[in-house]
Design an enzyme around this catalytic site. Structure first.
Site, PDB file in Angstrom:
ATOM      1  N   ASP A 246       0.845  -1.193   0.000  1.00 28.47           N
ATOM      2  CA  ASP A 246       0.000   0.000   0.000  1.00 28.47           C
ATOM      3  C   ASP A 246       0.880   1.242   0.000  1.00 28.47           C
ATOM      4  O   ASP A 246       2.039   1.205   0.435  1.00 28.47           O
ATOM      5  CB  ASP A 246      -0.930   0.031   1.208  1.00 28.47           C
ATOM      6  CG  ASP A 246      -2.194   0.859   0.955  1.00 28.47           C
ATOM      7  OD1 ASP A 246      -2.343   1.414  -0.156  1.00 28.47           O
ATOM      8  OD2 ASP A 246      -3.030   0.960   1.865  1.00 28.47           O
ATOM      9  N   GLY A 247       0.308   2.323  -0.490  1.00 27.41           N
ATOM     10  CA  GLY A 247       0.963   3.619  -0.471  1.00 27.41           C
ATOM     11  C   GLY A 247       0.024   4.638   0.125  1.00 27.41           C
ATOM     12  O   GLY A 247      -1.193   4.456   0.107  1.00 27.41           O
TER      13      GLY A 247
ATOM     14  N   GLU B   3       2.153   4.110  -4.143  1.00 29.97           N
ATOM     15  CA  GLU B   3       1.544   2.819  -4.474  1.00 29.97           C
ATOM     16  C   GLU B   3       2.499   1.968  -5.312  1.00 29.97           C
ATOM     17  O   GLU B   3       2.537   0.746  -5.164  1.00 29.97           O
ATOM     18  CB  GLU B   3       0.225   3.022  -5.231  1.00 29.97           C
ATOM     19  CG  GLU B   3      -0.902   3.608  -4.417  1.00 29.97           C
ATOM     20  CD  GLU B   3      -1.585   2.631  -3.467  1.00 29.97           C
ATOM     21  OE1 GLU B   3      -1.172   1.456  -3.380  1.00 29.97           O
ATOM     22  OE2 GLU B   3      -2.547   3.053  -2.805  1.00 29.97           O
TER      23      GLU B   3
ATOM     24  N   ASP C  87      -4.638  -2.666  -3.176  1.00 23.48           N
ATOM     25  CA  ASP C  87      -5.958  -2.046  -3.324  1.00 23.48           C
ATOM     26  C   ASP C  87      -5.916  -0.951  -4.385  1.00 23.48           C
ATOM     27  O   ASP C  87      -6.849  -0.179  -4.536  1.00 23.48           O
ATOM     28  CB  ASP C  87      -6.495  -1.516  -1.990  1.00 23.48           C
ATOM     29  CG  ASP C  87      -5.596  -0.487  -1.345  1.00 23.48           C
ATOM     30  OD1 ASP C  87      -4.732   0.093  -2.031  1.00 23.48           O
ATOM     31  OD2 ASP C  87      -5.755  -0.254  -0.130  1.00 23.48           O
TER      32      ASP C  87
ATOM     33  N   HIS D 119     -10.224  -0.860   2.768  1.00 22.05           N
ATOM     34  CA  HIS D 119     -11.080  -0.598   3.939  1.00 22.05           C
ATOM     35  C   HIS D 119     -12.337  -1.462   3.947  1.00 22.05           C
ATOM     36  O   HIS D 119     -13.416  -0.990   4.263  1.00 22.05           O
ATOM     37  CB  HIS D 119     -11.427   0.892   4.014  1.00 22.05           C
ATOM     38  CG  HIS D 119     -10.236   1.768   3.825  1.00 22.05           C
ATOM     39  ND1 HIS D 119      -9.204   1.839   4.742  1.00 22.05           N
ATOM     40  CD2 HIS D 119      -9.881   2.583   2.805  1.00 22.05           C
ATOM     41  CE1 HIS D 119      -8.276   2.666   4.295  1.00 22.05           C
ATOM     42  NE2 HIS D 119      -8.664   3.136   3.117  1.00 22.05           N
TER      43      HIS D 119
ATOM     44  N   ASP E 262      -1.999  -0.710   5.195  1.00 24.39           N
ATOM     45  CA  ASP E 262      -2.479   0.667   5.051  1.00 24.39           C
ATOM     46  C   ASP E 262      -1.991   1.513   6.235  1.00 24.39           C
ATOM     47  O   ASP E 262      -1.500   2.626   6.043  1.00 24.39           O
ATOM     48  CB  ASP E 262      -4.010   0.667   4.967  1.00 24.39           C
ATOM     49  CG  ASP E 262      -4.591   2.071   4.908  1.00 24.39           C
ATOM     50  OD1 ASP E 262      -4.371   2.752   3.897  1.00 24.39           O
ATOM     51  OD2 ASP E 262      -5.252   2.479   5.877  1.00 24.39           O
TER      52      ASP E 262
END
Length: 141
Positions: A7-8, A45, A67, A121, A131
């Site tokens: 994740d970023g 990302e 994501d 989420h 995240d």
């Protein structure tokens, strides 16, 4: 099988950013993260899978969970067209983040990778954890 969650995060976009990855290699779990000043969410990302793949030494099957449709579609579909079109989009504009895309593309050619999109989420524990790691990294700037 190696499973990687990436994740970023960017506090403001653009702004201070962070990237993170959770690498599960045969039950051995490793968390990595980093921060960058004055960056974008898309760059972060991309940095996450780049930095994660740099940690992999053996050629094993890899699943990367992200994501980010930007990353997943970019590396599985769009990159082939960009290369054919000399790193230009279908609108004949230069591809944004070209240097990062080249790094990711070169790394992915060293491994057998399945890219899996997960909804952000939505209760996926490892996606939520990565995240948080990315957000914490972004706050370090």
């Amino acid at each position: 099988m190696i499973k990687i969650y990436t994740d970023g995060s960017c506090l403001n976009n653009p702004g201070n950013g962070g990237w993170a990855a959770i690498i599960n290699q045969n039950g051995e779990v490793k968390e990595i993260s980093g921060s960058v000043k004055d960056t974008t969410n898309n760059k972060m990302e991309l940095m996450a899978p780049i930095m994660a793949l740099k940690q992999i030494k053996q050629n094993d099957q890899i699943e990367i969970y992200t994501d980010s449709q930007y990353v997943r579609l970019g590396i599985t579909e769009w990159v082939h067209k960009w290369i054919k079109n000399n790193w230009q989009t279908s609108k004949k504009e230069p591809v944004k983040n070209k240097e990062l895309w080249i790094q990711l593309y070169e790394l992915t050619n060293q491994f057998e990778i399945k890219w899996i999109w997960v909804k952000a989420h939505a209760g996926n524990a490892l996606n939520e954890e990565v995240d948080l790691l990315a957000k914490k990294a972004a706050e370090l700037n």
